[in-house]
Design an enzyme around this catalytic site. Structure first.
Site, PDB file in Angstrom:
ATOM      1  N   ILE A 178      37.866  69.429  54.834  1.00  0.00           N
ATOM      2  CA  ILE A 178      38.639  70.920  54.367  1.00  0.00           C
ATOM      3  C   ILE A 178      40.251  70.586  54.479  1.00  0.00           C
ATOM      4  O   ILE A 178      40.534  69.259  55.427  1.00  0.00           O
ATOM      5  CB  ILE A 178      37.591  71.231  56.342  1.00  0.00           C
ATOM      6  CG1 ILE A 178      38.934  71.945  56.777  1.00  0.00           C
ATOM      7  CG2 ILE A 178      38.389  70.799  57.014  1.00  0.00           C
ATOM      8  CD1 ILE A 178      38.188  73.031  57.970  1.00  0.00           C
ATOM      9  N   SER A 179      41.085  71.093  54.041  1.00  0.00           N
ATOM     10  CA  SER A 179      42.195  70.591  53.360  1.00  0.00           C
ATOM     11  C   SER A 179      42.856  71.034  54.493  1.00  0.00           C
ATOM     12  O   SER A 179      42.852  71.317  55.470  1.00  0.00           O
ATOM     13  CB  SER A 179      42.369  71.793  52.223  1.00  0.00           C
ATOM     14  OG  SER A 179      41.767  71.945  50.771  1.00  0.00           O
ATOM     15  N   GLN A 180      44.142  70.727  54.657  1.00  0.00           N
ATOM     16  CA  GLN A 180      45.159  70.081  55.487  1.00  0.00           C
ATOM     17  C   GLN A 180      45.359  71.801  55.490  1.00  0.00           C
ATOM     18  O   GLN A 180      45.640  72.683  54.451  1.00  0.00           O
ATOM     19  CB  GLN A 180      46.278  69.321  55.172  1.00  0.00           C
ATOM     20  CG  GLN A 180      47.728  69.791  55.892  1.00  0.00           C
ATOM     21  CD  GLN A 180      48.457  69.195  55.140  1.00  0.00           C
ATOM     22  OE1 GLN A 180      48.020  68.397  54.115  1.00  0.00           O
ATOM     23  NE2 GLN A 180      50.199  68.845  55.929  1.00  0.00           N
TER      24      GLN A 180
END
Ligand code: SAH
Length: 216
Positions: free
Chosen positions: A62-64
């Protein structure tokens, strides 16, 4: 949603996003609302609001939060758009989009990730999200054209079907692998058949697979 992570989430928005220069009030409002911890598997949950990407299983991430905000802002959503997302993953980015546009189509290759995300969309009442399993490097032609397209995995080059499915005046945000091993988050615009590209940031995403993805 009022939950035990509410304060941490507001702090995340202020310190990681607003202070870094992203100001779109609708985007910040959506991120302040969506319970990111529900999209993070239990072992990493306490780190849900940290300034970092996190693993979600099946070799995916899951992206930053800042990158989610940057990509979402670049789509310039005002509320009436139809949006395609390639790479549902945890569904976190999808839940943000669902609050900012009228209709979202999200495509994921891994059926189990798609099913997990779909359950969260029901829980969070993201009724405008259509969940699809398949190769999103081909887009999702049946519901095209899209006012905005977001790809959350790194492609070796711009996938032609995505350009074809982008509406006039549409925006496409996609990480593109460059020759020196870096990935460049790129904003592609389509104006009267003319395509323009603008690099937004250097990023690190998992590879896009499928027909127009990374081979091997
Ligand atoms: N937006 C996601 C991040 C997903 S990571 C989130 O907020 O959690 C990238 C995702 O893209 C992975 O789940 C991976 O399985 C998926 N993916 C990779 N290639 C794909 C393809 N060709 N079509 C659809 N999904 C793909």
């Amino acid at each position: 949603m009022n939950d035990r992570y509410w304060i941490e989430r507001q702090k995340m928005v202020e310190e990681q996003i607003r202070h870094r220069g992203l100001q779109d009030a609708r985007v910040l409002g959506a991120i302040a609302e969506v319970p990111r911890h529900l999209f993070v598997p239990a072992p990493a949950r306490e780190a849900s609001y940290d300034d970092t990407p996190l693993v979600i299983g099946y070799g995916q991430t899951i992206s930053q939060p800042y990158i989610v905000a940057l990509m979402t802002s670049a789509l310039e959503l005002r509320g009436a758009e139809r949006v395609l997302e390639v790479g549902t993953g945890s569904g976190y980015q999808t839940a943000i989009l669902s609050r900012l546009a009228v209709e979202i189509h999200t495509v994921e290759l891994i059926p189990k990730l798609s099913a997990r995300a779909a359950r969260l969309f029901v829980l969070l009442k993201c009724h405008n999200v259509s969940v699809h399993v398949g190769d999103g490097s081909l887009g999702w032609p049946i519901a095209a054209p899209y006012d905005a397209i977001i790809v959350t995995a790194a492609a070796p080059a711009l996938p032609a079907p995505l350009i074809e499915q982008l509406a006039d005046h549409g925006r496409l945000v996609i990480p593109l692998a460059s020759s020196n091993g870096y990935q460049l988050l790129t904003l592609v615009r389509c104006e009267g058949g003319r395509i323009s590209e603008q690099v937004l940031a250097s990023v690190c995403f998992v590879p896009l697979r499928g027909r127009f993805g990374v081979k091997g």
